[in-house]
Write a protein that holds these residues in place. Structure first.
Motif, PDB file in Angstrom:
ATOM      1  N   TYR A 143      -5.312  -3.831   7.677  1.00  0.00           N
ATOM      2  CA  TYR A 143      -5.514  -2.928   6.543  1.00  0.00           C
ATOM      3  C   TYR A 143      -5.992  -1.596   7.100  1.00  0.00           C
ATOM      4  O   TYR A 143      -7.070  -1.499   7.688  1.00  0.00           O
ATOM      5  CB  TYR A 143      -6.535  -3.500   5.566  1.00  0.00           C
ATOM      6  CG  TYR A 143      -6.828  -2.579   4.399  1.00  0.00           C
ATOM      7  CD1 TYR A 143      -5.817  -2.188   3.530  1.00  0.00           C
ATOM      8  CD2 TYR A 143      -8.119  -2.100   4.159  1.00  0.00           C
ATOM      9  CE1 TYR A 143      -6.077  -1.356   2.457  1.00  0.00           C
ATOM     10  CE2 TYR A 143      -8.383  -1.264   3.082  1.00  0.00           C
ATOM     11  CZ  TYR A 143      -7.362  -0.899   2.239  1.00  0.00           C
ATOM     12  OH  TYR A 143      -7.620  -0.058   1.175  1.00  0.00           O
ATOM     13  N   GLY A 154       0.804  -1.209   0.000  1.00  0.00           N
ATOM     14  CA  GLY A 154       0.000   0.000   0.000  1.00  0.00           C
ATOM     15  C   GLY A 154       0.837   1.259   0.000  1.00  0.00           C
ATOM     16  O   GLY A 154       2.040   1.250  -0.293  1.00  0.00           O
ATOM     17  N   GLY A 178      -2.936   1.101   3.457  1.00  0.00           N
ATOM     18  CA  GLY A 178      -1.935   0.062   3.285  1.00  0.00           C
ATOM     19  C   GLY A 178      -2.094  -1.056   4.283  1.00  0.00           C
ATOM     20  O   GLY A 178      -2.950  -1.023   5.182  1.00  0.00           O
ATOM     21  N   GLU A 227      -8.647  -3.437  -3.445  1.00  0.00           N
ATOM     22  CA  GLU A 227      -7.323  -3.608  -2.851  1.00  0.00           C
ATOM     23  C   GLU A 227      -7.317  -4.753  -1.844  1.00  0.00           C
ATOM     24  O   GLU A 227      -6.359  -5.540  -1.776  1.00  0.00           O
ATOM     25  CB  GLU A 227      -6.883  -2.308  -2.183  1.00  0.00           C
ATOM     26  CG  GLU A 227      -5.413  -2.272  -1.819  1.00  0.00           C
ATOM     27  CD  GLU A 227      -4.970  -0.888  -1.386  1.00  0.00           C
ATOM     28  OE1 GLU A 227      -3.840  -0.507  -1.729  1.00  0.00           O
ATOM     29  OE2 GLU A 227      -5.756  -0.193  -0.721  1.00  0.00           O
ATOM     30  N   TRP A 275      -7.279   2.035   6.322  1.00  0.00           N
ATOM     31  CA  TRP A 275      -7.879   2.777   5.207  1.00  0.00           C
ATOM     32  C   TRP A 275      -8.447   4.122   5.650  1.00  0.00           C
ATOM     33  O   TRP A 275      -9.044   4.846   4.824  1.00  0.00           O
ATOM     34  CB  TRP A 275      -9.011   1.958   4.588  1.00  0.00           C
ATOM     35  CG  TRP A 275     -10.094   1.561   5.556  1.00  0.00           C
ATOM     36  CD1 TRP A 275     -10.147   0.419   6.291  1.00  0.00           C
ATOM     37  CD2 TRP A 275     -11.274   2.319   5.905  1.00  0.00           C
ATOM     38  NE1 TRP A 275     -11.277   0.403   7.085  1.00  0.00           N
ATOM     39  CE2 TRP A 275     -11.982   1.563   6.857  1.00  0.00           C
ATOM     40  CE3 TRP A 275     -11.782   3.549   5.510  1.00  0.00           C
ATOM     41  CZ2 TRP A 275     -13.173   2.003   7.418  1.00  0.00           C
ATOM     42  CZ3 TRP A 275     -12.972   3.994   6.067  1.00  0.00           C
ATOM     43  CH2 TRP A 275     -13.654   3.220   7.003  1.00  0.00           C
ATOM     44  N   ARG A 307      -5.155  -8.254  -2.183  1.00  0.00           N
ATOM     45  CA  ARG A 307      -4.258  -8.731  -1.134  1.00  0.00           C
ATOM     46  C   ARG A 307      -4.625 -10.145  -0.689  1.00  0.00           C
ATOM     47  O   ARG A 307      -3.740 -10.997  -0.494  1.00  0.00           O
ATOM     48  CB  ARG A 307      -4.314  -7.772   0.053  1.00  0.00           C
ATOM     49  CG  ARG A 307      -3.388  -8.134   1.219  1.00  0.00           C
ATOM     50  CD  ARG A 307      -1.935  -8.042   0.828  1.00  0.00           C
ATOM     51  NE  ARG A 307      -1.049  -8.367   1.950  1.00  0.00           N
ATOM     52  CZ  ARG A 307       0.271  -8.463   1.855  1.00  0.00           C
ATOM     53  NH1 ARG A 307       0.872  -8.259   0.685  1.00  0.00           N
ATOM     54  NH2 ARG A 307       1.003  -8.769   2.910  1.00  0.00           N
TER      55      ARG A 307
END
Length: 741
Positions: free
Chosen positions: A69, A42, A47, A579, A71, A583
């Protein structure tokens, strides 16, 4: 594991617990519960993070590899952008309303069309607010009164100039504002277009489309249409003022072209094939751009006509035609809200097993968007009038803003006052029942509390009583929507009555002074609320802790892609969901099992992500949700996207390796399939019965031997430190390992 994303390895016993936080989390370290973390994928906006290697607590319960994660920076931005979003909040709310449409094709299409036309009315309302300040108050009224421009060098240079010149020069202010919003709306629309799902999921529930389609072509067309409406509205104000001095053929022709432009914009947003379909078809883009160019060109023609065509302007009073245009726009807005309510109510009455109020979310949010836009507009014009009128004698007073704004403030304040009064009544009437239910819960959780635990037991009961009030907000929200729509409709009284106080005194014998005093109080309260929003925006940008409280609305609203209004903020799910899917696909192909853990709104993100995963990937995924609003809020507000079929589909995709943790003290989250306790049978058959697990909150009423204070009441707080959470992680990780090799 070091395999690349395109190289699959044999499954192993390694399981990655991928945690997805809720709105406005502080950071990856807090989500993981580890002080030292490192980013493994990320960028700065969002990320994936893991604990730094070598730490004693690098792994989680059951030996899983921890990963988070983060965000929460996707919906945020600079301080200027945060403040701009506060004033564009009505557009954002209306964009959410279009996703609350019913699941059937006909009802959904009608709701989408009505919401988009309502969006056009909000754009026109903002333009009229700018015109009310620049054209009505300044160009027409203030510049005609010598006392108003005295000691104001920024205005006095225009004093004594021809009226046409004054109108054209001051029209540059709303035109520049429209251009600025146009420029700003074009910039963020492409920020997430590089993130797409690694593989397209098969046709499934509608929620699976979040993040899978490119909204930029649609937004480009809607932007052009809204810009056309904005300039056409400005043209209408200028031409209405000119028509009041006489209607020569040129003015009549320009008025006809303006009306045709507005009608064409309404038709375009109501016909889906002209806006939604064929995203790569340049013909549809060309139609929207031609409409926009025509509106901008018409504004230039109107300005030129006012500058160079001779006219004898009769000044005095407010800008001719402006009050009527504003009033009819607000009445049209009320009619559209009424039509939206009729469509939604008809759909819910025909749907079996549902109460009608549960399907009126789109009406509530659309009414809130309209009420907020009216409040912003009315306060802008009213406070500008107060600024211009300051220090002038009664003989020199300017007439002030259009009467419709006074009626609008009255209607909004009345809706808010009635709703607050109804909320107080509902809270009092329902309190006894909520207390009985809470008492039954605490008696079963803590059957024999010690005497010193009575105050703590009372706190737990109070938390449950408050949490259950959430279920009563639906009828109150519907009441506000009805009152707000009626408030917009009453602005039609501005055509026949000068002030609300006089009209009410004639009908109800309530003193006009008392009514006007209430309106003044409402105006001051409205100004204070707007100021509070600005201050909240500044602190939300500077303080992550404060953003946790005020940023919830933005994070929830911007989850949904823009579909109704192009000036709403961009959708972060267009990046976050693909995303996450990318992943998870990489981790599974690298030989790992993935335990996908979603807290609060993060559970909505993980639900949309699971629906996008290919079957061979979801076969190695387990799901853990906690404090999840999927059933309690989203199933009620977004019936076309979250429902029983969609939830069962998620469970089937992960092989029913799904656990949902919930508490009775939680005001937002709750159960998914069944609210049963551990010692009770589930209320649903089949594998759905294994999903929900209720957590006792708090764990105990008295302090443990190693502490001096009792365990906290968690409510909607995360559960990662709860022993039940660790036990659930071990169980799901074990099932993944057993299913893997």
């Amino acid at each position: 594991m070091t395999a690349g994303p395109g190289r699959a390895q044999a499954p192993s016993d390694e399981v990655v617990e991928l945690r997805v936080h809720g709105v406005s989390a502080a950071g990856a370290a807090e989500v993981l519960g580890r002080p030292l973390v490192r980013q493994v994928a990320g960028d700065r906006s969002a990320g994936f993070y893991r604990p730094r290697p070598g730490l004693a607590d690098e792994h989680g319960a059951g030996g899983v590899t921890l990963e988070a994660y983060r965000w929460n920076d996707l919906p945020s931005g600079t301080a200027l952008r945060t403040l701009s979003l506060l004033f564009l909040m009505p557009f954002m709310l209306l964009n959410v309303a279009v996703w609350m449409r019913p699941g059937d094709a006909v009802g959904g299409a009608m709701v989408r069309a009505l919401c988009r036309v309502l969006g056009l009315s909000l754009t026109a309302l903002y333009v009229l607010a700018g015109a009310g300040v620049a054209l009505d108050l300044v160009a027409w009224q203030c510049l005609s009164v010598p006392a108003c421009i005295a000691d104001r060098e920024w205005l006095s240079w225009m004093g004594g100039r021809p009226v046409g010149l004054r109108l054209v020069v001051l029209a540059l202010v709303p035109a520049a504002a429209v251009s600025l919003v146009w420029w700003g709306a074009r910039r963020p629309g492409r920020s997430f277009t590089a993130f797409r799902a690694p593989e397209r999921a098969s046709v499934g529930p509608p929620l699976s489309t979040i993040g899978q389609w490119d909204t930029e072509p649609l937004m480009g067309r809607l932007r052009s249409i809204h810009i056309a409406v904005a300039f056409a509205t400005l043209d209408g104000c200028l031409l209405a003022a000119r028509a009041a001095q006489g209607v020569p053929p040129t003015v009549a022709a320009l008025l006809a072209v303006t009306a045709a432009l507005l009608l064409a914009c309404v038709v375009l947003v109501c016909v889906p094939p002209l806006v939604d379909r064929a995203p790569t078809d340049p013909r549809r883009d060309r139609v929207a751009r031609v409409l926009r160019g025509t509106a901008v060109g018409l504004t230039v023609v109107v300005a030129g006509y006012l500058l160079f065509a001779p006219a004898r302007w009769r000044t005095g009073g407010g800008l001719p035609g402006y009050g009527s245009i504003l009033t009819w726009l607000l009445v049209t807005h009320a009619v559209l809200l009424g039509g939206l309510g009729a469509v939604l109510l008809r759909h819910r009455l025909r749907a079996r097993g549902h109460q009608p109020p549960n399907g009126l979310g789109a009406l509530v949010v659309a009414a809130a968007a309209g009420g907020l836009a009216v409040a912003y507009s009315a306060e802008l014009v009213q406070r500008t009038a107060d600024l211009l009128d300051r220090g002038m004698s009664p003989a020199d007073d300017i007439p002030g803003p259009a009467r419709a704004y006074t009626w609008a403030i009255y209607g909004f304040f009345r809706a808010l006052l009635v709703t607050l009064a109804a909320a107080a009544v509902v809270a009092l009437v329902s309190r006894r029942g909520r207390i009985r239910a809470a008492q039954a819960i605490v008696e079963r959780d803590f059957p024999a509390p010690p005497a010193e635990a009575v105050p703590r037991l009372r706190q737990v009961r109070t938390m449950i009583v408050r949490a259950r009030f959430t279920d009563l907000l639906v009828p109150l929200a519907v009441l506000f929507a009805v009152m707000a729509g009626a408030g917009a409709a009453t602005t039609a009284m501005a055509l026949v009555h000068p002030e609300p106080g006089e009209a009410l005194e004639r009908r109800t014998h309530v003193p006009a002074e008392l009514v006007m005093f209430g309106i003044e109080v409402g105006g001051v309260a409205l100004s204070a609320a707007v100021l509070a929003l600005v201050v909240a925006g500044i602190f939300a940008y500077r303080s992550p802790g404060f953003r946790h409280h005020v940023g919830v609305l933005f994070d929830l609203a911007t989850f949904w892609p823009r579909a109704a209004h192009p000036f709403a903020p961009p959708c972060y799910a267009e990046r976050a969901v693909p995303e996450l899917a990318r992943r998870i696909t990489y981790l599974v192909r690298d030989g790992n099992g993935v335990l996908l853990s979603g807290y609060s709104h993060g559970s909505v993100l993980v639900a949309a992500t699971v629906l996008q995963l290919p079957a061979e990937i979801s076969a190695r995924v387990a799901l853990l949700t906690y404090s999840s609003p999927l059933r309690r809020l989203y199933a009620r507000l977004f019936p076309a996207y979250v429902g029983d079929e969609m939830l069962r589909g998620i469970g089937g995709r992960v092989g029913w390796r799904w656990r949902n943790l919930w508490r009775d003290t939680d005001a937002l989250g709750g159960w998914i399939f069944s609210p049963h306790r551990a010692d009770e049978p589930a209320r649903v058959p089949g594998p759905e019965a294994t999903v929900d697990r209720r957590l006792r909150d708090p764990e105990s009423l008295v302090a443990p031997p190693w502490d001096s204070v009792p365990p906290p009441i968690n409510g909607h707080l995360p559960s990662e430190d709860d022993p039940a959470y660790a036990e659930t992680v071990r169980d799901l990780a074990g099932r993944l390992r057993a299913n893997g090799p």
